[in-house]
Motif scaffolding. Structure first.
Motif, short mmCIF file in Angstrom:
data_model
loop_
_atom_site.label_atom_id
_atom_site.label_comp_id
_atom_site.label_asym_id
_atom_site.label_seq_id
_atom_site.Cartn_x
_atom_site.Cartn_y
_atom_site.Cartn_z
N VAL A 5 0.91 -1.16 -0.01
CA VAL A 5 -0.16 -0.07 -0.09
C VAL A 5 0.70 1.34 -0.05
CG1 VAL A 5 -1.98 1.30 1.12
CG2 VAL A 5 -1.89 -1.29 1.17
N LEU A 21 -9.64 -0.89 2.24
CA LEU A 21 -9.81 0.59 2.38
C LEU A 21 -10.44 0.65 3.84
CD1 LEU A 21 -10.81 1.91 -0.97
CD2 LEU A 21 -8.67 2.17 0.20
N ASP A 22 -11.38 -0.04 4.29
CA ASP A 22 -12.23 0.03 5.71
C ASP A 22 -11.08 -0.17 6.59
OD1 ASP A 22 -14.72 0.76 4.59
OD2 ASP A 22 -15.58 -1.16 4.70
N TYR A 26 -9.74 4.07 5.48
CA TYR A 26 -10.30 5.09 4.55
C TYR A 26 -11.58 4.64 4.00
CZ TYR A 26 -5.26 5.91 3.78
OH TYR A 26 -4.19 6.43 3.76
N THR A 33 -7.99 5.41 -6.04
CA THR A 33 -7.51 4.18 -5.91
C THR A 33 -7.05 3.35 -7.05
OG1 THR A 33 -9.45 3.08 -5.86
CG2 THR A 33 -8.53 3.71 -3.68
N ARG A 45 -14.86 -0.90 -6.24
CA ARG A 45 -13.91 -1.33 -5.16
C ARG A 45 -14.30 -2.61 -4.57
NH1 ARG A 45 -13.16 4.68 -2.77
NH2 ARG A 45 -11.63 5.44 -4.60
N ILE A 57 -3.27 4.55 -2.81
CA ILE A 57 -4.36 5.58 -2.14
C ILE A 57 -3.94 6.78 -2.43
CG2 ILE A 57 -5.82 5.88 -0.26
CD1 ILE A 57 -5.25 2.96 0.58
#
Length: 64
Positions: A5, A21-22, A26, A33, A45, A57
């Protein structure tokens, strides 16, 4: 699974970009992204991630 990442090797439990992402904090953030240098729009996503994928990101910045 291990993914990269923004240039840093990272361990995530989620198996989709949205889940990762969670997990990375984010979840509701307005970010752009990309996975393996390919842009991924917010509507796509739910894309599956694989070990070794490279995720970028980018948060928008205001300035002049």
């Amino acid at each position: 699974m291990k993914i990269t990442v923004n240039g840093t090797e990272t361990e995530v439990q989620g198996d989709t970009l949205a889940a990762a992402l969670d997990e990375l904090g984010y979840g509701e953030a307005k970010v752009a992204t990309a996975v393996n240098e390919a842009f991924v729009p917010a509507t796509a996503r739910d894309r599956a991630l694989s070990p070794g994928d490279r995720v970028e990101i980018v948060a928008p910045r205001q300035g002049g």
